[in-house]
Design a protein around this motif. Structure first.
Motif, short mmCIF file in Angstrom:
data_model
loop_
_atom_site.label_atom_id
_atom_site.label_comp_id
_atom_site.label_asym_id
_atom_site.label_seq_id
_atom_site.Cartn_x
_atom_site.Cartn_y
_atom_site.Cartn_z
N SER A 122 0.84 -1.21 0.00
CA SER A 122 0.00 0.00 0.00
C SER A 122 0.87 1.25 0.00
O SER A 122 1.96 1.27 0.57
CB SER A 122 -0.91 -0.01 1.24
N SER A 123 0.40 2.34 -0.69
CA SER A 123 1.15 3.62 -0.74
C SER A 123 0.42 4.66 0.09
O SER A 123 -0.80 4.67 0.16
CB SER A 123 1.29 4.09 -2.20
N THR A 124 1.18 5.55 0.70
CA THR A 124 0.59 6.56 1.59
C THR A 124 1.00 7.96 1.11
O THR A 124 2.18 8.20 0.81
CB THR A 124 1.06 6.36 3.03
N SER A 125 0.04 8.85 1.01
CA SER A 125 0.32 10.24 0.65
C SER A 125 -0.05 11.15 1.83
O SER A 125 -1.11 10.98 2.45
CB SER A 125 -0.48 10.68 -0.59
N VAL A 126 0.80 12.11 2.12
CA VAL A 126 0.54 13.05 3.21
C VAL A 126 0.34 14.46 2.63
O VAL A 126 1.22 14.98 1.92
CB VAL A 126 1.70 13.06 4.23
#
Length: 332
Positions: A306-310
């Motif tokens: 999974s990829s996470t963007s902030v």
């Protein structure tokens, strides 16, 4: 034997004519003929009685009676001596005549009851041979059952070192039987595993079962998440020996890789897949048990991390809490 009896059963059962000849012991002779003609018919019992009698002594040579010389006269009164009486000649015992048919005697002779000898009936036999690729195989189980509505097993046989076993029914009537073979593990029947046997009295039936080595097939499905993953390289090797690669198969459009083991192989295998870039292993290998004549299925599962963007919202360089941020696909 002790009953004065003996019996004869010819090996072939065709109707034949035989001659029975008796040799009288010393001092005995045949009352009639010493030989009899026997007409033997298939399925029948013939009883023959040969009567012996004590053979009379031969007639002595005819001669005049020998005079008897009296003892010397005594001084007293002489004693009269009677002459020896003449012995009448005894008639000679009749010589056995040439072979003739048995004729009944005037006075019946009481004899022991004859043995009831039943000629052996020719049986029916079935010889069964089991081979694998032309070579005999021992230890194969074969059942013989009666061909009726409800299967009734009448004999259970096992092949010997020559791959053979035999069946002979107890009764010799013409019957129909079923011979069924149980292939050992890894083998199957080339055609049917059972044969109908029509057995006839006096005949031998030969039956051969041909067995073949059965293939073992495995289908490996590779998926990423819940989606099939085509183009993945699947490696099959001997379990515990990664260096002994048996085969490398690429998954098709459905994410399946099919592997067929050599017939008769009892080796354990391991299948493994290598994730592509950006994929992680969830289940990347499995030890396989291949079943003869069946297709078994295994699934290898990969997953994408999974990829996470902030997203940080600021006002004049300072964080701004409570702001609503909307994320959507570019262009949509």
């Amino acid at each position: 034997n002790s009953n004065g009896q003996c019996s004869f059963s010819p090996e072939n059962d065709s109707n034949e004519t035989y001659i029975a000849t008796v040799t009288p012991p010393p001092g005995l002779g045949c009352i009639s003929s010493c030989s009899f003609q026997i007409n033997m018919n298939q399925g029948q019992t013939t009883d023959i009685t040969i009567e012996l009698v004590t053979e009379p002594f031969k007639k002595p040579a005819a001669s005049a009676p020998t005079p008897v010389t009296s003892a010397p006269a005594p001084k007293h009164k002489p004693v009269a001596v009677a002459p020896i009486p003449k012995v009448e000649p005894v008639p000679e015992f009749p010589k056995p005549s040439a072979m003739s048919q048995a004729t009944p005697t005037e006075k019946p002779v009481t004899t022991a009851a004859p043995l009831q000898m039943v000629p052996p009936s020719p049986g029916a036999t079935c010889n069964i041979t089991v081979v694998v690729e032309g070579a005999p195989i021992s230890g194969v189980h074969v059942d013989i059952s009666v061909s009726v509505t409800v299967v009734q097993i009448v004999a259970s046989l096992t092949t010997n070192s020559n791959g053979q076993c035999s069946f002979s029914p107890e009764n010799y009537s013409n019957e129909t039987y079923i011979a069924a073979v149980t292939p050992p593990s890894g083998l199957g029947c080339k055609g049917s595993c059972s044969f109908q046997i029509d057995m006839h009295q006096g005949q031998t039936t030969d039956v051969t079962f041909a067995l073949v080595k059965v293939q073992r097939t495995v289908v490996v499905t590779v998926s990423v998440g819940e989606e099939p993953s085509p183009g993945k390289e699947v490696i099959i090797f001997v379990t515990g020996k990664p260096g002994e690669i048996i085969q490398t198969v690429t998954t098709d459009k459905n994410g399946n890789a099919t592997f067929v083991a050599s017939v008769g192989t009892d080796i354990s295998y391991t299948v493994t897949v290598t994730p592509s870039k950006g994929e992680n292993c969830k289940t990347c290998s499995a030890d396989m048990t291949l079943v003869p004549g069946e297709i078994v299925y295994y699934t290898l599962t990969l997953e994408q991390p999974s990829s996470t963007s902030v997203v940080t919202v600021t006002v004049d360089g300072k964080p701004s809490p409570g702001k609503e941020v909307i994320i959507f696909v570019t262009g949509k």
